[in-house]
Design a protein around this motif. Sequence first.
Motif, PDB file in Angstrom:
ATOM      1  N   ASP A  54       0.849  -1.193   0.000  1.00  0.00           N
ATOM      2  CA  ASP A  54       0.000   0.000   0.000  1.00  0.00           C
ATOM      3  C   ASP A  54       0.885   1.245   0.000  1.00  0.00           C
ATOM      4  O   ASP A  54       1.767   1.392   0.856  1.00  0.00           O
ATOM      5  CB  ASP A  54      -0.903  -0.006   1.238  1.00  0.00           C
ATOM      6  N   PRO A  55       0.689   2.179  -0.952  1.00  0.00           N
ATOM      7  CA  PRO A  55       1.569   3.359  -1.064  1.00  0.00           C
ATOM      8  C   PRO A  55       1.458   4.324   0.117  1.00  0.00           C
ATOM      9  O   PRO A  55       2.327   5.194   0.278  1.00  0.00           O
ATOM     10  CB  PRO A  55       1.099   4.024  -2.363  1.00  0.00           C
ATOM     11  N   ARG A  56       0.430   4.174   0.923  1.00  0.00           N
ATOM     12  CA  ARG A  56       0.286   5.065   2.089  1.00  0.00           C
ATOM     13  C   ARG A  56       1.169   4.622   3.260  1.00  0.00           C
ATOM     14  O   ARG A  56       1.300   5.350   4.247  1.00  0.00           O
ATOM     15  CB  ARG A  56      -1.174   5.091   2.540  1.00  0.00           C
ATOM     16  N   VAL A  57       1.791   3.452   3.123  1.00  0.00           N
ATOM     17  CA  VAL A  57       2.578   2.885   4.218  1.00  0.00           C
ATOM     18  C   VAL A  57       4.048   3.288   4.094  1.00  0.00           C
ATOM     19  O   VAL A  57       4.670   3.099   3.048  1.00  0.00           O
ATOM     20  CB  VAL A  57       2.452   1.353   4.255  1.00  0.00           C
ATOM     21  N   VAL A  58       4.585   3.841   5.177  1.00  0.00           N
ATOM     22  CA  VAL A  58       6.013   4.138   5.293  1.00  0.00           C
ATOM     23  C   VAL A  58       6.598   3.075   6.221  1.00  0.00           C
ATOM     24  O   VAL A  58       6.175   2.948   7.366  1.00  0.00           O
ATOM     25  CB  VAL A  58       6.248   5.545   5.877  1.00  0.00           C
ATOM     26  N   LYS A  59       7.575   2.306   5.737  1.00  0.00           N
ATOM     27  CA  LYS A  59       8.146   1.207   6.517  1.00  0.00           C
ATOM     28  C   LYS A  59       9.553   1.551   6.978  1.00  0.00           C
ATOM     29  O   LYS A  59      10.406   1.923   6.175  1.00  0.00           O
ATOM     30  CB  LYS A  59       8.163  -0.074   5.668  1.00  0.00           C
ATOM     31  N   ILE A  60       9.769   1.423   8.276  1.00  0.00           N
ATOM     32  CA  ILE A  60      11.076   1.691   8.875  1.00  0.00           C
ATOM     33  C   ILE A  60      11.478   0.461   9.682  1.00  0.00           C
ATOM     34  O   ILE A  60      10.672  -0.056  10.475  1.00  0.00           O
ATOM     35  CB  ILE A  60      11.037   2.934   9.795  1.00  0.00           C
ATOM     36  N   PHE A  61      12.706  -0.006   9.482  1.00  0.00           N
ATOM     37  CA  PHE A  61      13.167  -1.211  10.169  1.00  0.00           C
ATOM     38  C   PHE A  61      14.428  -0.910  10.981  1.00  0.00           C
ATOM     39  O   PHE A  61      15.405  -0.382  10.441  1.00  0.00           O
ATOM     40  CB  PHE A  61      13.467  -2.328   9.162  1.00  0.00           C
ATOM     41  N   HIS A  62      14.388  -1.240  12.256  1.00  0.00           N
ATOM     42  CA  HIS A  62      15.572  -1.128  13.111  1.00  0.00           C
ATOM     43  C   HIS A  62      16.284  -2.478  13.140  1.00  0.00           C
ATOM     44  O   HIS A  62      15.638  -3.518  13.330  1.00  0.00           O
ATOM     45  CB  HIS A  62      15.182  -0.740  14.542  1.00  0.00           C
ATOM     46  N   SER A  63      17.594  -2.445  13.003  1.00  0.00           N
ATOM     47  CA  SER A  63      18.344  -3.705  13.046  1.00  0.00           C
ATOM     48  C   SER A  63      18.411  -4.266  14.464  1.00  0.00           C
ATOM     49  O   SER A  63      18.523  -5.480  14.663  1.00  0.00           O
ATOM     50  CB  SER A  63      19.761  -3.490  12.502  1.00  0.00           C
ATOM     51  N   THR A  64      18.348  -3.391  15.457  1.00  0.00           N
ATOM     52  CA  THR A  64      18.329  -3.812  16.866  1.00  0.00           C
ATOM     53  C   THR A  64      17.236  -3.052  17.592  1.00  0.00           C
ATOM     54  O   THR A  64      16.831  -1.953  17.169  1.00  0.00           O
ATOM     55  CB  THR A  64      19.677  -3.545  17.569  1.00  0.00           C
ATOM     56  N   ASN A  65      16.780  -3.603  18.684  1.00  0.00           N
ATOM     57  CA  ASN A  65      15.707  -2.988  19.454  1.00  0.00           C
ATOM     58  C   ASN A  65      16.194  -1.718  20.153  1.00  0.00           C
ATOM     59  O   ASN A  65      17.173  -1.740  20.893  1.00  0.00           O
ATOM     60  CB  ASN A  65      15.175  -3.988  20.489  1.00  0.00           C
TER      61      ASN A  65
END
Length: 293
Positions: A54-65
């Motif tokens: 969905d183009p409204r979604v911005v996804k951010i991923f952290h490699s560690t908590n």
Amino acid sequence: MPRASVILPVYNTVAFVWEAIHSILVQTYPDFELIIIDDGSTDGSAFLISQITDPRVVKIFHSTNQGLVATLNEGFNRATGEYIVRMDSDDISTPDRLDVQISFMDQNPLIDVCGAAFTTSSGGVLKVNPASHEEIKTWLLFHCCICHPVTIIRNSMIHRLNIQYDSNYPHAEDYEMWNRLASQVQIANLPINLLYYRQHKGQVSNQHKAIQDATARRIRQRQFSQLGLELSDEENQIMLDILEFKINPYDYHCYTKAVGFANWVLDQNCKYQIYNQELLSMAFSRCISHLPY
């Protein structure tokens, strides 16, 4: 620029996270961005999030908590919408949530924070929190009466006051922020069910209850300090018994100590005028009489 930025932090909630995300993507109000921040999940949550197109979604991923406070503050910094909407990865928003809250905020420009009622299951008992600002401000001395994952916040206020969650108040960062804001901005709660709040063993309130309780005590003490009061351990316990509805009206010693404590606080409030005196008196009376709002 979207009207709303929904901030959804995720950490190891693979069993629930898709329902939470889906409940936002099917909102009747379409003009939003959904900022999903996976905070180093190790249970497959990150993979599930990575599949969303969905183009409204911005996804951010952290490699560690990095922890919830850092993740929430990152969400504040990334949000571009006029409104910031909070959402948790184990809850479910009703389809009209954004419609209702954005409409309310548009019609009430003096309100900067708005919560709502919620249930713990479909068809469950509705949990309605105090509605008006003065009621909310008063009850915040006792406990958190704003449900964090169903709040909407004006982004301009966040920038104007440079608001961030404070990492010094672990597992009660929202309670601390609401108390801080209550003396600066107007807050409201809508008596409308806009969230299904999921209860499970992995919740912060279950996993970190001792830390959360200790943090809440520090937050309350900060508020009491505005009344010129420094509570002893015994006085803190009396306050805890009052707010948890544990005062036994048939125990004369217990009851008179609670009433004496309440009158002490009310006398100080009469002097410092921090809270509405009538509402503060009512709050103590309801707690001592076991009458929740």
